[in-house]
Design a protein around this motif. Structure first.
Motif, PDB file in Angstrom:
ATOM      1  N   UNK A  68      -1.686 -13.176  18.935  1.00 14.16           N
ATOM      2  CA  UNK A  68      -0.237 -13.850  18.921  1.00 14.16           C
ATOM      3  C   UNK A  68       0.941 -13.521  18.177  1.00 14.16           C
ATOM      4  N   UNK A  69       0.267 -12.635  17.118  1.00 15.84           N
ATOM      5  CA  UNK A  69       1.431 -12.292  16.101  1.00 15.84           C
ATOM      6  C   UNK A  69       2.637 -11.202  16.823  1.00 15.84           C
ATOM      7  N   UNK A  70       2.471 -10.460  17.804  1.00 14.92           N
ATOM      8  CA  UNK A  70       3.435  -9.550  18.610  1.00 14.92           C
ATOM      9  C   UNK A  70       4.422 -10.661  19.187  1.00 14.92           C
ATOM     10  N   UNK A  71       4.157 -11.841  19.618  1.00 12.07           N
ATOM     11  CA  UNK A  71       5.149 -12.515  20.262  1.00 12.07           C
ATOM     12  C   UNK A  71       6.071 -13.065  19.139  1.00 12.07           C
ATOM     13  N   UNK A  72       5.916 -13.142  17.678  1.00 12.31           N
ATOM     14  CA  UNK A  72       6.726 -13.671  16.787  1.00 12.31           C
ATOM     15  C   UNK A  72       7.468 -12.517  15.930  1.00 12.31           C
ATOM     16  N   UNK A  73       6.761 -11.330  15.975  1.00 11.75           N
ATOM     17  CA  UNK A  73       7.371 -10.360  15.283  1.00 11.75           C
ATOM     18  C   UNK A  73       7.501  -8.979  16.008  1.00 11.75           C
ATOM     19  N   UNK A  74       8.159  -8.038  15.641  1.00 13.43           N
ATOM     20  CA  UNK A  74       8.754  -6.754  16.084  1.00 13.43           C
ATOM     21  C   UNK A  74       8.636  -5.730  15.203  1.00 13.43           C
ATOM     22  N   UNK A  99       0.775  -1.289   0.047  1.00 13.45           N
ATOM     23  CA  UNK A  99      -0.036   0.048   0.017  1.00 13.45           C
ATOM     24  C   UNK A  99       0.824   1.538  -0.039  1.00 13.45           C
ATOM     25  N   UNK A 100       1.824   1.196  -0.813  1.00 12.01           N
ATOM     26  CA  UNK A 100       2.916   2.338  -0.959  1.00 12.01           C
ATOM     27  C   UNK A 100       3.438   2.703   0.349  1.00 12.01           C
ATOM     28  N   UNK A 101       3.561   1.778   1.404  1.00 16.44           N
ATOM     29  CA  UNK A 101       4.314   2.072   2.518  1.00 16.44           C
ATOM     30  C   UNK A 101       5.408   1.074   2.744  1.00 16.44           C
ATOM     31  N   UNK A 102       6.482   1.161   3.286  1.00 18.26           N
ATOM     32  CA  UNK A 102       7.746   0.127   3.516  1.00 18.26           C
ATOM     33  C   UNK A 102       7.554  -0.104   4.757  1.00 18.26           C
ATOM     34  N   UNK A 103       7.109  -1.309   5.154  1.00 17.81           N
ATOM     35  CA  UNK A 103       7.205  -1.691   6.689  1.00 17.81           C
ATOM     36  C   UNK A 103       8.429  -2.512   6.733  1.00 17.81           C
ATOM     37  N   UNK A 104       8.724  -2.336   7.840  1.00 21.86           N
ATOM     38  CA  UNK A 104      10.120  -3.101   8.565  1.00 21.86           C
ATOM     39  C   UNK A 104       9.621  -4.071   9.540  1.00 21.86           C
ATOM     40  N   UNK A 105       9.799  -5.487   9.614  1.00 17.46           N
ATOM     41  CA  UNK A 105       9.507  -6.213  10.583  1.00 17.46           C
ATOM     42  C   UNK A 105      10.776  -7.009  10.938  1.00 17.46           C
ATOM     43  N   UNK A 106      10.864  -7.305  12.431  1.00 15.27           N
ATOM     44  CA  UNK A 106      12.047  -8.009  12.989  1.00 15.27           C
ATOM     45  C   UNK A 106      11.323  -9.420  13.358  1.00 15.27           C
ATOM     46  N   UNK A 107      12.064 -10.494  13.008  1.00 18.66           N
ATOM     47  CA  UNK A 107      11.710 -11.894  13.351  1.00 18.66           C
ATOM     48  C   UNK A 107      12.084 -12.263  14.831  1.00 18.66           C
TER      49      UNK A 107
END
Length: 146
Positions: free
Chosen positions: A72-78, A52-60
């Motif tokens: 439960x998603x916040x337990x696996x990614x930041x 959606x024209x946004x650059x997301x960054x997630x840490x595993x």
């Protein structure tokens, strides 16, 4: 775990095939390099996703065993996405000024009449006779015919 399966399991994409298509279009990368769907995800990886024209960054932080509930998603990614990306998303949503709220459907007859009254009254009332509009009179056209 494969990256397409990982993005599906953390609910970033609705289906695994959509995740695979986005990866093929080079909208997903680990670090600085674009990846293939078969790339294995490890703990500590930073995944960059263009959506959606946004650059997301997630840490595993953890690798899930399978698809999980949204709580439960916040337990696996930041989420390490820049704040200005979220501000950009907020501005885009605010700039979409709609006449009607989303989900209200087509304008009703009353809405259409109000729009026509607002837009069309001035023009329609000024030119009721086409001969007056073009500067000719009915008498002037009869003289030219004789």
């Amino acid at each position: 775990m494969r990256i397409d399966k990982f993005l599906w399991s953390i609910r970033f994409y609705k289906t695994r095939s959509i995740a695979a298509e986005e990866i093929k279009k080079n909208r997903v990368s680990i670090g600085t390099s674009a990846v293939k769907s078969s790339k294995e995800v490890k703990e500590g990886d930073i995944i960059k996703i263009r959506k959606n024209q946004i650059d997301y960054k997630i840490k595993v932080t953890q690798i899930p065993k399978s698809r999980m509930g949204a709580k439960l998603v916040p337990l696996h990614i930041q989420d390490v996405t820049d704040k200005d990306q979220y501000e950009l998303l907020k501005l885009r949503k605010m700039s979409q000024d709609y006449y009607r709220n989303k989900g209200e459907g087509r304008p009703t007859k009353k809405d259409r009449r109000e729009m026509d009254e607002y837009v069309g009254n001035d023009i329609a009332s000024d030119f009721t006779d086409w001969d007056d509009f073009f500067g000719e009179t009915a008498e002037g056209t009869e003289e030219n015919e004789d």
